[in-house]
Design an enzyme around this catalytic site. Structure first.
Site, PDB file in Angstrom:
ATOM      1  N   GLY A   1     -26.620   6.934 -84.290  1.00 33.22           N
ATOM      2  CA  GLY A   1     -27.514   7.943 -84.853  1.00 33.22           C
ATOM      3  C   GLY A   1     -26.773   9.086 -85.513  1.00 33.22           C
ATOM      4  O   GLY A   1     -25.546   9.081 -85.635  1.00 33.22           O
TER       5      GLY A   1
ATOM      6  N   CYS B   1     -26.824   8.791 -98.576  1.00 35.15           N
ATOM      7  CA  CYS B   1     -27.493   7.568 -99.032  1.00 35.15           C
ATOM      8  C   CYS B   1     -26.686   6.852-100.103  1.00 35.15           C
ATOM      9  O   CYS B   1     -26.381   5.666 -99.985  1.00 35.15           O
ATOM     10  CB  CYS B   1     -28.883   7.899 -99.560  1.00 35.15           C
ATOM     11  SG  CYS B   1     -29.721   6.494-100.320  1.00 35.15           S
TER      12      CYS B   1
ATOM     13  N   HIS C   1     -49.816 -17.532-106.697  1.00 32.76           N
ATOM     14  CA  HIS C   1     -49.194 -18.702-106.062  1.00 32.76           C
ATOM     15  C   HIS C   1     -48.234 -19.370-107.045  1.00 32.76           C
ATOM     16  O   HIS C   1     -48.554 -19.497-108.228  1.00 32.76           O
ATOM     17  CB  HIS C   1     -50.271 -19.719-105.659  1.00 32.76           C
ATOM     18  CG  HIS C   1     -49.721 -21.003-105.144  1.00 32.76           C
ATOM     19  ND1 HIS C   1     -49.225 -21.129-103.865  1.00 32.76           N
ATOM     20  CD2 HIS C   1     -49.572 -22.221-105.740  1.00 32.76           C
ATOM     21  CE1 HIS C   1     -48.809 -22.375-103.697  1.00 32.76           C
ATOM     22  NE2 HIS C   1     -49.002 -23.062-104.820  1.00 32.76           N
TER      23      HIS C   1
ATOM     24  N   VAL D   1     -20.893   1.497 -72.751  1.00 33.79           N
ATOM     25  CA  VAL D   1     -19.446   1.681 -72.811  1.00 33.79           C
ATOM     26  C   VAL D   1     -19.080   2.889 -71.953  1.00 33.79           C
ATOM     27  O   VAL D   1     -19.509   4.010 -72.224  1.00 33.79           O
ATOM     28  CB  VAL D   1     -18.971   1.876 -74.261  1.00 33.79           C
ATOM     29  CG1 VAL D   1     -17.458   2.063 -74.294  1.00 33.79           C
ATOM     30  CG2 VAL D   1     -19.380   0.702 -75.132  1.00 33.79           C
TER      31      VAL D   1
ATOM     32  N   GLY E   1     -23.961   0.622 -80.643  1.00 34.76           N
ATOM     33  CA  GLY E   1     -25.291   0.960 -81.142  1.00 34.76           C
ATOM     34  C   GLY E   1     -25.856  -0.158 -81.985  1.00 34.76           C
ATOM     35  O   GLY E   1     -25.258  -0.544 -82.996  1.00 34.76           O
TER      36      GLY E   1
END
Length: 566
Positions: free
Chosen positions: A375, A147, A545, A342, A285
């Site tokens: 993946g 990460c 708002h 592919v 991918g």
């Protein structure tokens, strides 16, 4: 020599602070620039570092005590003469120990050994320490895992750079004109590395602050209660532990395509370490990783071909969201091939030639580089040898994150449940608390998923397709940001919020957002699903708002055919 360690002046207006945490004790050896304490002001946390190598002599200001800039916090002994005097009046240095409840006798086994220092592992180790446990964290590479080092954080930094290349188009509408930007990619990489380094240091600081023992090395399971550690310097150590938490992550999956390995494809790790942009690239991918890299490269001037075997990009996301992003990527110049496979890759005159099958015909694509984004997978063989049971391409765990070996837990990508950093962290907390005798479980029902393209995507709960598959009676409400005052004034009004509502009780089943700051907006939706909120409850909740969050309110109303600004 004895040096005074004083309260630093961090900022023009800082005059005083309070001592938040001491990270050292009297008699502890420190190195120059080590963080030894944290101070708190009204505005920030200030780190106090050791000015030289030495030993902490006396701590003069205690935790929670108010201090002024320039006051002496502690003394640092830096010479042998002073150290000799210190030892005569103190306990022998070798016997100086922290009195914190986190540290138990070295002869006792660890409550847990955590193998892997990513977002699951380090969080787990800290939580065990917070609960009073004796814990050791073992990481073979850099703290933060995939990460931090080659995933979430680096890609978001590069995506920000790509987004800034479009800013001059928006500014023209506001009467602010400047030339089209030029890209210094090496500078962008420097920024990425700076952010990664800062966060790595932060994790190390957190481990030290919570008194987690950290070893940079390779951890191997010897038995259900023993771990062998091969340290970076080659030294071996075997430790006893009551529990083991596996947080070893996963590796990029390289598909079995003829000629692919010979073509030296990039994975996200290699792509994020390159200091030069490729001239052209084929991304195999079109899931979250593939789409994010397409969103990085194309705005930076790279010719990008995005190839997906499914009939559309982002096959696991809401189809309306996927179609919207597809149009946006094409606008950035990405060539997208769906329902495409592919078949083979060859090298020809310094280019990589991809032979792509598209339904009943073939296409040849010539590029300089290939990125594989299909993946991730674990090295299952080593876990089989350890005696752990596997399931769905990961280590099998129960609702408590316990494996088939009762003393061993597994968290994060290695479980194959959800390859998401925030899931790994949540699992790490649960596994840690179960190691310490608590009974905790994790609920995967309402996991948010985000893609940080431009525009961003965020999703939680059921998609329209999955609701139909469950034969549910539902209604959809959709609100487009081009009717939102804040989005328009930001100059970024593309996208929408989609709410899926169950008809009988008006319970919210799913929320899907594409647009600016979608990843920030989704948290209200996650909370709504977790609390089983209805669209009526969202409608009765006053939203500020002007904000983008008003779009959630409007989409909820629209699902009941009560939309105001639609």
């Amino acid at each position: 020599m004895k040096i005074d360690i004083i309260v630093p002046k961090a900022g023009l207006t800082m005059t005083e602070a309070s001592v938040a945490t001491w990270l050292v004790v009297e008699g502890e050896e420190v190195k120059k620039e080590d963080t030894i304490a944290e101070l708190m002001t009204e505005k920030m946390t200030v780190e106090v570092v050791a000015p030289e190598n030495g030993i902490i002599g006396s701590i003069l200001k205690q935790e929670d005590e108010e201090v002024k800039v320039g006051e002496t916090l502690a003394t640092l002994i830096t010479t042998h003469e002073e150290l000799g005097d210190y030892k005569e009046n103190k306990l022998p240095f070798a016997k100086v120990e922290r009195t914190s409840h986190h540290n138990k006798s070295g002869s006792e086994p660890y409550d847990a050994a955590v193998i892997g220092g990513g977002p699951g592992g380090y969080v787990s180790a800290i939580r065990i320490a917070q609960l009073g446990g004796k814990v050791i964290l073992i990481e073979r590479d850099d703290l933060g895992g995939t990460c931090l080092n080659s995933g979430c954080i680096p890609t978001k930094t590069l995506l920000k750079g790509a987004e800034l290349t479009k800013l001059h188009h928006i500014s023209k509408e506001f009467g602010v004109n400047y030339n089209s930007p030029t890209v210094d990619f090496s500078k962008l990489i420097e920024k990425k590395e700076s952010i990664v380094g800062q966060l790595q240091k932060g994790i190390g600081h957190l481990l030290k602050k919570n008194h987690v023992t950290f070893i940079n090395g390779i951890g191997e399971i010897v038995s259900p209660n023993k771990v062998k550690i091969t340290k970076k310097n080659g030294e071996l150590e075997t430790i006893d532990c009551r529990n083991i938490i596996l947080a070893t992550g996963a590796e990029p999956h390289i598909p079995n395509i003829q000629g692919l390995k010979d073509a030296n494809p990039l994975t996200s790790k290699e792509a994020l370490s390159k200091k030069e942009l490729p001239e052209s690239i084929a991304i195999i991918g079109a899931g979250a990783i593939g789409c994010e890299f397409a969103g990085i490269y194309a705005p930076l001037g790279v010719e990008v071909v995005l190839i997906e075997t499914e009939k559309d990009i982002l096959p696991e996301f809401d189809s309306d969201v996927a179609q919207f992003l597809k149009k946006s990527l094409k606008k950035d110049g990405v060539n997208i091939l769906t329902s495409s496979e592919v078949i083979e890759i060859r090298d020809k005159n310094g280019e990589k030639i991809l032979y792509v099958k598209q339904e009943d015909h073939y296409t040849e694509i010539a590029v300089k580089d290939i990125l594989v984004a299909t993946g991730r997978k674990i090295n299952s063989q080593k876990f089989v040898e350890t005696g752990l049971e596997l399931e769905n391409a990961g280590i099998k765990v129960d609702e408590n994150l316990r494996t088939s070996v009762p003393s061993i837990f597994a968290i994060g990508d290695v479980t194959g449940i959800e390859n998401l950093a925030h899931v790994a962290s949540a699992q790490g907390m649960v596994a840690a608390e179960n190691c310490m005798g608590l009974r905790k479980q994790i609920d995967y029902q309402n996991i948010p998923r985000c893609i940080y393209t431009s525009p961003e995507i965020a999703s939680v709960g059921l998609t329209e397709k999955s609701a139909k598959a469950k034969q549910m009676d539902f209604q959809i409400g959709k609100y487009y940001f081009n009717g939102n005052g804040r989005a328009l004034s930001n100059g970024k009004a593309e996208g929408f919020i989609k709410v899926i509502r169950e008809n009988k009780y008006n319970q919210i089943l799913g929320i899907h957002i594409i647009g600016t700051n979608a990843s920030e907006l989704i948290s209200e939706g996650v909370l709504a699903l977790t609390l089983e909120a209805t669209t009526e409850e969202i409608a009765s909740t006053v939203h500020p708002h002007p904000t983008l969050s008003e779009g959630f309110l409007e989409a909820a109303l629209a699902s009941m055919e009560k939309g105001i600004h639609i």
